[in-house]
Design an enzyme around this catalytic site. Structure first.
Site, PDB file in Angstrom:
ATOM      1  N   THR A  23     -34.951 -26.777 -14.113  1.00 12.07           N
ATOM      2  CA  THR A  23     -36.232 -26.200 -13.681  1.00 12.07           C
ATOM      3  C   THR A  23     -36.332 -24.748 -14.140  1.00 12.07           C
ATOM      4  O   THR A  23     -37.373 -24.301 -14.621  1.00 12.07           O
ATOM      5  CB  THR A  23     -36.333 -26.248 -12.141  1.00 12.07           C
ATOM      6  OG1 THR A  23     -35.939 -27.541 -11.713  1.00 12.07           O
ATOM      7  CG2 THR A  23     -37.716 -25.948 -11.668  1.00 12.07           C
ATOM      8  N   GLU A  63       0.471 -31.505   4.002  1.00 16.49           N
ATOM      9  CA  GLU A  63      -0.010 -30.559   2.976  1.00 16.49           C
ATOM     10  C   GLU A  63       1.132 -30.068   2.095  1.00 16.49           C
ATOM     11  O   GLU A  63       0.962 -29.923   0.883  1.00 16.49           O
ATOM     12  CB  GLU A  63      -0.722 -29.364   3.636  1.00 16.49           C
ATOM     13  CG  GLU A  63      -1.973 -29.720   4.424  1.00 16.49           C
ATOM     14  CD  GLU A  63      -2.993 -30.514   3.632  1.00 16.49           C
ATOM     15  OE1 GLU A  63      -3.076 -30.345   2.399  1.00 16.49           O
ATOM     16  OE2 GLU A  63      -3.702 -31.344   4.251  1.00 16.49           O
TER      17      GLU A  63
HETATM   18  P1  ADP Z   1     -32.047 -28.213 -11.618  1.00 19.99           P
HETATM   19  O1  ADP Z   1     -33.511 -28.206 -11.884  1.00 19.99           O
HETATM   20  O2  ADP Z   1     -31.234 -28.463 -12.853  1.00 19.99           O
HETATM   21  O3  ADP Z   1     -31.610 -29.095 -10.494  1.00 19.99           O
HETATM   22  P2  ADP Z   1     -32.544 -25.514 -10.909  1.00 19.99           P
HETATM   23  O4  ADP Z   1     -33.118 -25.005 -12.180  1.00 19.99           O
HETATM   24  O5  ADP Z   1     -33.505 -25.841  -9.832  1.00 19.99           O
HETATM   25  O6  ADP Z   1     -31.622 -26.760 -11.162  1.00 19.99           O
HETATM   26  O7  ADP Z   1     -31.487 -24.451 -10.385  1.00 19.99           O
HETATM   27  C1  ADP Z   1     -31.486 -23.944  -9.077  1.00 19.99           C
HETATM   28  C2  ADP Z   1     -31.078 -22.491  -9.046  1.00 19.99           C
HETATM   29  O8  ADP Z   1     -29.754 -22.323  -9.508  1.00 19.99           O
HETATM   30  C3  ADP Z   1     -31.913 -21.623  -9.957  1.00 19.99           C
HETATM   31  O9  ADP Z   1     -33.056 -21.179  -9.316  1.00 19.99           O
HETATM   32  C4  ADP Z   1     -30.980 -20.487 -10.279  1.00 19.99           C
HETATM   33  O10 ADP Z   1     -30.977 -19.515  -9.261  1.00 19.99           O
HETATM   34  C5  ADP Z   1     -29.621 -21.150 -10.274  1.00 19.99           C
HETATM   35  N1  ADP Z   1     -29.215 -21.520 -11.642  1.00 19.99           N
HETATM   36  C6  ADP Z   1     -29.021 -22.779 -12.101  1.00 19.99           C
HETATM   37  N2  ADP Z   1     -28.632 -22.754 -13.376  1.00 19.99           N
HETATM   38  C7  ADP Z   1     -28.601 -21.481 -13.764  1.00 19.99           C
HETATM   39  C8  ADP Z   1     -28.281 -20.820 -14.992  1.00 19.99           C
HETATM   40  N3  ADP Z   1     -27.921 -21.496 -16.064  1.00 19.99           N
HETATM   41  N4  ADP Z   1     -28.356 -19.473 -15.034  1.00 19.99           N
HETATM   42  C9  ADP Z   1     -28.715 -18.781 -13.935  1.00 19.99           C
HETATM   43  N5  ADP Z   1     -29.030 -19.339 -12.757  1.00 19.99           N
HETATM   44  C10 ADP Z   1     -28.972 -20.662 -12.649  1.00 19.99           C
END
Ligand code: ADP
Length: 644
Positions: free
Chosen positions: A227, A445
């Site tokens: 996203t 453990e």
């Molecule tokens: P997906 O759509 O793949 O499930 P998202 O894009 O919704 O994941 O990611 C959720 C959040 O995780 C983002 O808003 C961001 O804050 C963080 N995030 C995920 N991937 C990255 C990345 N490659 N770089 C920086 N932040 C990331």
């Protein structure tokens, strides 16, 4: 922050519409039944016999004879009014009676007795009543309808917006995200740079007759930043961003989803160039004609999918609308979606490697105050398998820990604690174990740690704790790999299974009885052993044959269905799995017997301190010796296969 405008909010709010109807209805109701009667002349009703008597007695002065009622005034009241001459506007007292049908002699009698008589004027109040009789019922209906409309709108907000796309529109270029916010997934980012270029300089491509791709499918595990990437493309190209989840198209009523798809494309074309982002594409793009049809069909989803396919075919390649879609289950998508001209580009958004994780951490610590001892490289090393969203969560957890203790900056210790929280869950100090339970957990453990130290590929044992954490974990051994691994060799799998069974083995050797504490280990060991045989083809007896259908590439923890196999092969699989587990168990027992004294010392220390880590732990683990048979056991299989 992206300025988010809800499409629905543009529609006139029907609340006033509904409530004004209710108000009008109430007004008419009150008027008819309470106000209007107050203005009607009041009359005293008497029996017909009394009226006749009064006529005969010569008391009646004036009478208005209608079909249904007779109104009359007594001579005494008439003369009283004339004599007072006060206020002519006050009418004399009137009496009312109901005539008996067929009394034709009445007019004769009235004439005889010199009564002024005639017919009453037409009844206007009847007109009003009739009018109200026609108007009020429809008004009641409309009122109720308006009220229900109101409630439906206030509730889900969806019931009556049939066919309106729920795509949220981010105002132009204002998703607030650029490629600077995305890190660690450079290949995917590079691929998408091209899309930005298409959107910014579409002329360059159309001039030479190139067609700009219509759809790009982002494939990857949850939280890897799909996203985020889509938003970054819109942000970089300064174009509007429409976003909708695949599941939002699917409604109860057949055809609603299809109407939504049509509407969304209409909106998008009006705003072109723009990005339309469909999250969870698999919710609507599942293969048609699957097993779902046997269960009564899924017409709505199929129609919606057909509409999407048609719309994607229908718009010209160079209109500037680019559809980005995300999914973590590409294997279930309908093949028609991937045809050229639709989602013909696929970009895999992988979990980041160590450098990638460090880069992502850098993005997320920008607003966090860090202490001098924080080493992002070390945190990245401790977090193999973490996706971007996990790392964002980790930074936040660490910051919360520091804030809770009123510290100005987040320290490395906060990050370490946050990693453990994410891996093993929250500490549960309130869960008090009795002495025997504590002892069992400590031996368990220590057993994991000793066997884990000798096994290839699993990384260093970093910490042993007998503080309960998360759901059900009474203790845990933290073993962190020194580098990212993408394959697992056969001996490493054997080692992993032995390590998992080592806790139970230690209980057996030292305490002479076993507990329920090993259930999770046994579950994991059995799963891994089964996959070794059915998915990775590592059983020498069965050979490299796939006995499971690989279906979940990007979602962990999903079990795949077996292929159709004969009962004989099923039996052989069970036999192989059991053998693998038995041998691993025997090996773990052997290792622990060889290192019985270390096991004992470590356990005593653990019982005292609850946590063993760092130098002290290293000193114990250095003393661990491997039994002679170990090397031979690890290499029983003569081939190595990929487990990616
Ligand atoms: P997906 O759509 O793949 O499930 P998202 O894009 O919704 O994941 O990611 C959720 C959040 O995780 C983002 O808003 C961001 O804050 C963080 N995030 C995920 N991937 C990255 C990345 N490659 N770089 C920086 N932040 C990331």
């Amino acid at each position: 922050m992206p300025v988010e405008k809800d499409e629905n909010s543009k529609a006139p709010k029907p609340e006033h519409f509904g409530s004004s109807f209710v108000t009008l209805f109430l007004f008419l109701f009150l008027f008819h039944f309470f106000v209007a009667p107050a203005f009607r002349p009041r009359a005293n009703e008497v029996l017909y016999s009394q009226f006749l008597k009064e006529v005969k007695d010569g008391k009646v002065g004036r009478a208005l004879v209608g079909e249904e009622q007779i109104q009359y005034t007594l001579k005494s009241d008439l003369s009283k009014m004339q004599s007072t001459q006060e206020d002519n506007s006050t009418p004399p007292k009137t009496y009312v009676t109901r005539p008996i049908a067929g009394d034709t002699a009445l007019s004769q009698l009235l004439a005889e007795k010199n009564v002024e008589f005639g017919a009453p004027p037409p009844d206007n109040s009847g007109v009003l009543t009739t009018l109200l009789g026609w108007i009020v019922p429809p008004l009641i209906f409309l009122g109720i309808w308006g009220w229900m409309l109101n409630r439906a709108q206030a509730g889900s907000g969806t019931a009556l917006t049939v066919g309106k796309s729920k795509a949220r529109i981010y105002s132009e270029g204002n998703t607030g995200v650029t490629f600077a916010d995305v890190a660690g997934i450079d290949e995917a980012e590079e691929e998408l740079q091209e899309i930005v270029e298409f959107l910014k300089n579409s002329d360059k491509y159309t001039r030479v007759g190139a067609k700009i791709p219509k759809g790009v499918l982002l494939v990857g595990a949850p939280g890897t930043g799909k996203t985020l990437l889509a938003k970054a493309v819109a942000g970089e190209a300064v174009v509007p961003f429409f976003s909708i989840s695949g599941s939002e198209f699917i409604e109860l009523f057949v055809g609603v989803g299809a109407a939504r798809v049509r509407d969304m494309f209409k909106q998008a074309k009006q705003q072109a160039p723009c990005i339309v982002f469909i999250d969870e594409l698999d919710a609507l793009g599942k293969s048609r004609g699957g097993a779902g049809n046997l269960m009564g069909g899924n017409d709505e989803r199929e129609q919606t999918l057909n509409q999407l396919l048609t719309e994607m075919d229908g718009f010209e390649a160079n209109t500037g609308v680019i559809i980005l879609a995300a999914t973590n289950r590409p294997e279930v998508l309908d093949p028609a979606l991937r045809r050229p001209g639709r989602f013909d580009r696929q970009i895999v958004v992988d979990r980041p490697d160590k450098l990638g994780r460090e880069a992502i951490l850098k993005v997320h610590i920008q607003k966090v105050e860090l202490a001098a001892d924080v080493d992002l490289g070390a945190i990245a090393a401790r977090t193999p398998g973490f996706a971007g969203a996990d790392l964002a969560n980790l930074v936040n957890e660490a910051a919360l820990l520091a804030a809770r203790q009123n510290r100005e900056a987040v320290t490395m210790a906060d990050f370490n604690e946050a990693v453990e929280r994410v891996i093993a869950g929250l500490e549960k100090k309130s869960r008090v174990l009795n002495e025997m339970e504590k002892k069992t957990v400590a031996y368990h453990e220590a057993g994991h740690a000793i066997v884990g130290t000798l096994m290839p590929g699993a990384g260093k044992v970093e910490k042993i704790s007998i503080v309960p954490r998360g759901i059900g974990a009474l203790g845990y051994t933290l073993q962190l790999p020194e580098e990212d691994r993408f394959l697992m060799a056969e001996d490493e799998i054997r080692g992993r299974i032995a390590t998992l069974l080592a806790g139970r083995s230690a209980e057996e050797i030292v305490l002479g009885k076993i507990s329920t504490g090993a259930s999770d280990d046994i579950q994991k060991a059995t799963d891994l052993a089964e996959r070794t045989v059915t998915l990775y083809g590592m059983s020498q007896k069965l050979g490299p044959i796939a006995l499971e259908k690989m279906q979940q590439q990007f979602l962990d923890g999903f079990s795949n269905p077996r292929r159709p196999i004969s009962p004989k092969v099923t039996e052989e699989i069970d036999g192989e799995v059991k053998q693998l587990l038995d041998r691993a168990h025997q090996t773990a027992l052997k290792i622990l017997e060889t290192n019985r004294s270390v096991l004992e010392e470590m356990t005593q220390q653990l019982l005292q301190k609850e946590i063993l880590e760092g130098e002290q732990l290293r000193q114990y683990l250095e003393q661990v010796r491997s039994p002679e048979e170990l090397a031979a056991w690890l290499n029983t299989g003569n081939y190595y296969l990929s487990t990616s």
